[in-house]
Design a protein around this motif. Structure first.
Motif, short mmCIF file in Angstrom:
data_model
loop_
_atom_site.label_atom_id
_atom_site.label_comp_id
_atom_site.label_asym_id
_atom_site.label_seq_id
_atom_site.Cartn_x
_atom_site.Cartn_y
_atom_site.Cartn_z
N GLN A 1 -50.84 5.66 -142.63
CA GLN A 1 -52.02 5.08 -142.46
C GLN A 1 -52.25 4.32 -141.18
N ASN A 2 -51.34 3.37 -140.93
CA ASN A 2 -51.71 2.46 -139.74
C ASN A 2 -51.63 3.02 -138.33
N SER A 3 -50.89 4.13 -138.16
CA SER A 3 -50.93 5.03 -136.94
C SER A 3 -52.18 5.88 -136.80
N PHE A 4 -52.59 6.49 -138.16
CA PHE A 4 -53.86 7.04 -138.00
C PHE A 4 -55.04 6.22 -137.74
N ARG A 5 -55.10 4.98 -138.27
CA ARG A 5 -56.20 4.11 -138.22
C ARG A 5 -56.24 3.70 -136.48
N GLY A 6 -55.25 3.48 -135.88
CA GLY A 6 -54.97 3.24 -134.30
C GLY A 6 -55.47 4.39 -133.67
N THR A 7 -55.21 5.54 -134.16
CA THR A 7 -55.81 6.72 -133.47
C THR A 7 -57.27 6.60 -133.58
N ILE A 8 -58.03 6.38 -134.44
CA ILE A 8 -59.51 6.29 -134.74
C ILE A 8 -59.82 5.38 -133.75
N GLU A 9 -59.53 3.88 -133.83
CA GLU A 9 -60.09 2.98 -133.18
C GLU A 9 -59.93 3.13 -131.61
N ARG A 10 -58.86 3.87 -131.42
CA ARG A 10 -58.66 4.00 -129.70
C ARG A 10 -59.72 5.23 -129.42
N GLU A 11 -59.81 6.18 -130.06
CA GLU A 11 -60.66 7.38 -129.61
C GLU A 11 -62.20 6.98 -130.07
N ILE A 12 -62.44 6.32 -130.62
CA ILE A 12 -63.77 5.86 -130.85
C ILE A 12 -64.50 5.25 -129.45
N GLY A 13 -63.50 4.25 -128.94
CA GLY A 13 -63.64 3.57 -128.07
C GLY A 13 -63.52 4.50 -126.58
N ILE A 14 -62.70 5.29 -126.38
CA ILE A 14 -62.70 6.43 -125.38
C ILE A 14 -64.00 7.22 -125.29
N TRP A 15 -64.56 7.73 -126.37
CA TRP A 15 -65.33 8.73 -126.35
C TRP A 15 -66.98 8.13 -126.58
N SER A 16 -66.83 6.88 -127.10
CA SER A 16 -68.19 5.90 -126.70
C SER A 16 -68.43 5.81 -125.04
N ALA A 17 -67.35 5.46 -124.40
CA ALA A 17 -67.70 5.29 -123.03
C ALA A 17 -68.07 6.42 -122.43
N VAL A 18 -67.46 7.74 -122.86
CA VAL A 18 -67.87 8.91 -122.00
C VAL A 18 -69.38 9.36 -122.32
N ALA A 19 -69.64 8.98 -123.63
CA ALA A 19 -71.06 9.38 -124.09
C ALA A 19 -72.12 8.30 -123.14
N ARG A 20 -71.63 6.99 -123.17
CA ARG A 20 -72.63 6.08 -122.36
C ARG A 20 -72.68 6.69 -120.93
N ALA A 21 -71.58 7.14 -120.27
CA ALA A 21 -71.80 7.47 -119.19
C ALA A 21 -72.37 8.82 -118.80
N ALA A 22 -72.40 9.69 -119.71
CA ALA A 22 -73.32 11.02 -119.76
C ALA A 22 -74.48 11.01 -120.35
N HIS A 23 -74.86 9.70 -120.69
CA HIS A 23 -76.36 9.25 -121.23
C HIS A 23 -76.73 10.01 -122.60
N ILE A 24 -75.65 10.08 -123.29
CA ILE A 24 -75.85 10.88 -124.70
C ILE A 24 -75.84 9.95 -125.83
N ARG A 25 -77.01 10.25 -126.43
CA ARG A 25 -77.39 9.12 -127.45
C ARG A 25 -78.32 10.02 -128.47
N LEU A 26 -77.74 10.35 -129.65
CA LEU A 26 -78.41 11.07 -130.40
C LEU A 26 -79.03 10.61 -131.58
N GLU A 27 -80.09 10.96 -132.25
CA GLU A 27 -80.93 10.33 -133.29
C GLU A 27 -80.98 11.27 -134.46
N ARG A 28 -80.95 10.88 -135.62
CA ARG A 28 -80.77 11.79 -136.83
C ARG A 28 -82.21 12.04 -137.09
#
Length: 329
Positions: free
Chosen positions: A302-329
């Motif tokens: 569980q701890n390793s899995f949570r660490g993966t999630i935390e790390r990847e949310i940070g990585i892909w949020s930065a990519v989305a900001r740089a690409a100006h991708i922001r979606l609305e439901r």
């Protein structure tokens, strides 16, 4: 004085009683779990990799724990509907999510608002399997290497495009754009198979897709792979270099699927499920089946899995900001 001592002793005993009772309660929860059928919600349509995973593990969990683990498909809205359903379910271990990196890390990176918080509303149990992405072009494409492809894309920015079926494929391709200095334009498709077909028919220049659909098209001679996004080369196609080998070490992307429960599910139940999932992942027949799906078995804690999630949310949020991708439901 004696009365005071006696009262103090009673108070100490009462204070200690809940602490002493907790291990017994936890053991009772594990011993009785599950005492009724368990739902595994898959936020995708039947037949896909996540649906297959849910049914594989559901059958094994049923055999090992003595209760039916029933798969329920709830597709829609980039897997938001099914994920939200689990996040709002009663936290008693009777409703689980077969969650992929799409709704868990890519949706938080791209949507302005979501009806769930991946880290607050869900309890990660075990990451079951992962798989890399493969950059493919049509078999008849003149692009024989990443170098050729990049040079052509820079000379022909208006013609360079890519097919993708969601943020899990769009963001890795945008990361490639950012690192390679290209401007491949996004063309939306409904699924990975559609993206691969678009590349095979030269409707788009490239597609960066999961290894399963890519392998099928490669075997049929319809597309050619130029790179994989894993740390190491994929055994199924050893001649295809990694992005790191080609000079783009930052373009590393591995998608995954795992099991989640609603937040506040008792830790004893989470631990039991994690232990069972890890044991199932280690079974030879399960590992062979995952390999056949071009997936790498994981089965972590569980701890390793949570660490993966935390790390990847940070990585892909930065990519989305740089690409100006922001979606609305």
């Amino acid at each position: 004085m004696i009365e005071r001592r006696a009262l103090a002793g009673v108070a100490a005993a009462l204070a200690a009683a809940p602490l002493a009772a907790r291990p017994a309660v936890a053991q009772e929860e594990v011993r009785n779990y599950p005492d009724r059928p368990v739902r595994i919600i898959v936020p995708y349509a039947p037949g896909g990799a996540n649906d297959i995973l849910a049914r594989l593990y559901g059958q094994k969990l049923s055999e090992r724990l003595g209760q039916p683990f029933v798969v329920e498909n709830r597709p829609g809205a980039q897997a938001i509907l099914g994920t939200e359903a689990v996040a709002r379910s009663r936290p008693d271990g009777t409703t689980l999510l077969l969650g992929a990196s799409g709704p868990i890390v890519f949706n938080p990176a791209t949507y302005a608002q979501l009806p769930y918080d991946s880290l607050r509303d869900l309890a990660p149990i075990s990451l079951l399997a992962s798989f890399p992405l493969v950059l493919v072009v049509a078999a008849a494409s003149p692009h024989r290497s990443i170098t050729d492809l990049i040079a052509w894309a820079k000379e022909n920015p208006a013609r360079a495009n890519y097919g993708a079926s969601g943020a899990g494929f769009q963001l890795p391709t945008e990361l490639f754009n950012q690192r390679a200095g290209t401007r491949f334009q996004y063309v939306a498709y409904r699924g990975s198979a559609d993206s691969v077909n678009a590349a095979a028919n030269a409707e788009v220049t490239i597609a960066l897709v999961d290894s399963g659909p890519a392998s099928i098209a490669m075997s049929a001679g319809r597309v050619r792979a130029l790179a994989v996004t894993s740390k190491e080369r994929v055994p199924a196609y050893p001649d295809v270099p990694t992005m790191a080998e080609l000079g783009f070490p930052e373009v590393e992307a591995t998608l995954w699927s795992g099991v989640f429960a609603p937040a506040s599910t008792p830790r004893s139940i989470l631990d039991r499920l994690q232990s069972e999932c890890a044991a199932i992942t280690a079974l030879p027949d399960i590992r062979d089946r995952l390999k056949a799906l071009a997936m790498d078995p994981v089965g972590n804690d569980q701890n390793s899995f949570r660490g993966t999630i935390e790390r990847e949310i940070g990585i892909w949020s930065a990519v989305a900001r740089a690409a100006h991708i922001r979606l609305e439901r």
